[in-house]
Design an enzyme around this catalytic site. Structure first.
Site, PDB file in Angstrom:
ATOM      1  N   SER A 143       0.870  -1.183   0.000  1.00  0.00           N
ATOM      2  CA  SER A 143       0.000   0.000   0.000  1.00  0.00           C
ATOM      3  C   SER A 143       0.902   1.226   0.000  1.00  0.00           C
ATOM      4  O   SER A 143       2.100   1.133   0.330  1.00  0.00           O
ATOM      5  CB  SER A 143      -0.847  -0.005   1.275  1.00  0.00           C
ATOM      6  OG  SER A 143      -1.489   1.241   1.471  1.00  0.00           O
ATOM      7  N   TYR A 156      -2.063  -1.185  10.351  1.00  0.00           N
ATOM      8  CA  TYR A 156      -2.068  -1.361   8.898  1.00  0.00           C
ATOM      9  C   TYR A 156      -0.723  -0.929   8.304  1.00  0.00           C
ATOM     10  O   TYR A 156      -0.133  -1.623   7.473  1.00  0.00           O
ATOM     11  CB  TYR A 156      -3.211  -0.525   8.318  1.00  0.00           C
ATOM     12  CG  TYR A 156      -3.454  -0.731   6.837  1.00  0.00           C
ATOM     13  CD1 TYR A 156      -4.059  -1.890   6.372  1.00  0.00           C
ATOM     14  CD2 TYR A 156      -3.091   0.237   5.914  1.00  0.00           C
ATOM     15  CE1 TYR A 156      -4.294  -2.077   5.009  1.00  0.00           C
ATOM     16  CE2 TYR A 156      -3.323   0.060   4.556  1.00  0.00           C
ATOM     17  CZ  TYR A 156      -3.922  -1.088   4.108  1.00  0.00           C
ATOM     18  OH  TYR A 156      -4.161  -1.279   2.762  1.00  0.00           O
ATOM     19  N   LYS A 160       2.073  -3.101   6.177  1.00  0.00           N
ATOM     20  CA  LYS A 160       2.392  -2.803   4.786  1.00  0.00           C
ATOM     21  C   LYS A 160       3.870  -2.425   4.600  1.00  0.00           C
ATOM     22  O   LYS A 160       4.465  -2.737   3.576  1.00  0.00           O
ATOM     23  CB  LYS A 160       1.464  -1.704   4.254  1.00  0.00           C
ATOM     24  CG  LYS A 160      -0.009  -2.134   4.201  1.00  0.00           C
ATOM     25  CD  LYS A 160      -0.228  -3.367   3.323  1.00  0.00           C
ATOM     26  CE  LYS A 160      -1.693  -3.671   3.065  1.00  0.00           C
ATOM     27  NZ  LYS A 160      -1.864  -4.855   2.183  1.00  0.00           N
TER      28      LYS A 160
END
Ligand SMILES: NC(=O)c1ccc[n+]([C@@H]2O[C@H](COP(=O)([O-])OP(=O)(O)OC[C@H]3O[C@@H](n4cnc5c(N)ncnc54)[C@H](O)[C@@H]3O)[C@@H](O)[C@H]2O)c1
Length: 286
Positions: A143, A156, A160
Site C-alpha cells: 500500500s 495497517y 504494509k
C-alpha cells in the site's frame, strides 16, 4: 514477463476489489485462473462469473493467515495445472487505532492476513515455482501506507511497511539466485473497493471484546470519514489491474500512483536530512 496466454495465475483476495479485477484481467489475457479467498460465497460467484466468460477457473477457499491453508492452495494449484506462473499475494484487511490503543486482536488479525498471508504465499509457492524452472512473476500487494507513515493506522502501516521490505528482499534473493522469477510490490493509493468493510471477514476468535475498543473522538471520526471518501472516490480496481499488468510487462518493481511521489519524497528526505517525520494528512476535500 511479456506473454500470459495459457499460463496459470493464482490470486489471493480474488473475490472482491483489486483481487477480483486482477483475476478478470488474467482471464482476459487467456490465463487459467486460480482464485483464493476467505469469503466463500463471493469467491464462488467470482469464479462462476469468469467461467461464464469462457475462462478456465479453480476456486479454493483459503484463509491466507493460516500456513496449512496456503500450502493446500499451492498444492492444489500445482496438482491441477502442473505449474503456476503468476502469483498475486493480494488479500488484505485494515483495522486499529493508535499504536497503543489498537487491541491485541487488531494486531494479530491485520498482521496475520497482511503480512503472514504474504509470508505463507512466498513459503508455499516459491520453492515449487523454482523447482518447475518455468518463467514466473510474483506481485505482493502492500500500500502507499507501506511507503509513507501517518497517524491513526499504525497496525495497517506496520503490516504494509513489512510487506514492502519483504518484497524488496525477495527481489534481491531471487535475482541473486539466478531464478527466472520477477517480483513487484503493488502500493495502491485509493482504489474503490470494499476494504472499508474488511471487518466482514474478521474471524470470531479475533473479534474485540465489547468495550475493548476505544470510542473515536470527533476529530478521529472526521479523519475516518475523509479516508472513506477518498476510497469511494478512488480509481477503479480495473484501472489498478491495468497498471499492474503494465508493470509486469516492463518488469518494474514499484507500482504506485504518481500523485503520491511527493509524500514518498518527503519521507525519504526526512530520513536523509535527519529531520523528524513530516506530518502528511489527507486533504479535507477528499
Ligand atoms: N482499496 C484501497 O484503496 C487500497 C489501498 C492500498 C492497499 N490496498 C490493498 O489491496 C488489497 C486488496 O484489498 P481491496 O482494496 O481490494 O479490498 P476488498 O475488501 O475489496 O478485497 C479484499 C479481499 O481479501 C479477502 N480476504 C480478507 N481476509 C482474508 C483472508 N484471511 N484470507 C483470504 N482472503 C481474505 C476479502 O474477502 C476480499 O475478497 C489489500 O491488501 C489492501 O490492503 C487497498
Amino acid at each position: 514477463m511479456k506473454t500470459f496466454q495459457g499460463k496459470v495465475a493464482v490470486i489471493t483476495g480474488a473475490a472482491s476489489g483489486i483481487g477480483r479485477a486482477l483475476a478478470e484481467r488474467c482471464a482476459q489475457e487467456g490465463m487459467k485462473v486460480v482464485l483464493a479467498d476467505i469469503e466463500e460465497q463471493a469467491l464462488l460467484q467470482a469464479s462462476q462469473d469468469l467461467a461464464a466468460q469462457g475462462a478456465q477457473t479453480l476456486a479454493i477457499p483459503t484463509d491466507v493467515s493460516q500456513a496449512e491453508e496456503v500450502e493446500t492452495l499451492a498444492r492444489k494449484a500445482f496438482e491441477t495445472y502442473a505449474g503456476v506462473h503468476l502469483l498475486f499475494n493480494n488479500a488484505g484487511v485494515g483495522a486499529g487505532q493508535t499504536a497503543w490503543e489498537s487491541t491485541l486482536a487488531d494486531w494479530q488479525w491485520v498482521l496475520g492476513v497482511n503480512l503472514w498471508g504474504v509470508i505463507h504465499g512466498i513459503r508455499s509457492f516459491v520453492p515449487r515455482m523454482l523447482e518447475s524452472r518455468a518463467e514466473g512473476y510474483i506481485v505482493n500487494t502492500a500500500s502507499m501506507a507501506g511507503l509513507t507513515s501517518g497517524p491513526g493506522l499504525s497496525v495497517y502501516m506496520a503490516s504494509k511497511h513489512a510487506v514492502v521490505s519483504l518484497t524488496e528482499t525477495l527481489y534481491h534473493e531471487l535475482t541473486l539466485s539466478g531464478a527466472s522469477i520477477g517480483v513487484s510490490v503493488l502500493c495502491p493509493g485509493f482504489v474503490k473497493t470494499h476494504i472499508q468493510d474488511a471487518e466482514r471477514n474478521r474471524p470470531a476468535h479475533l473479534q474485540n471484546a465489547p468495550g475493548e475498543q476505544k470510542q473515536l473522538s470527533q476529530e478521529e471520526q472526521e479523519e475516518a470519514q475523509i479516508l472513506k471518501r477518498a476510497i469511494q472516490k478512488g480509481i477503479s480496481p480495473k484501472y489498478q489491474a491495468e497498471m499492474v499488468f503494465e508493470a509486469i510487462r516492463e518488469e518494474r518493481f514499484y507500482i504506485y500512483p504518481p500523485e503520491f511521489k511527493r509524500g514518498i519524497q518527503t519521507r525519504m528526505e526526512d530520513i536523509l536530512q535527519l529531520r523528524n517525520p513530516t506530518l502528511l494528512l489527507l486533504k479535507k476535500e477528499q
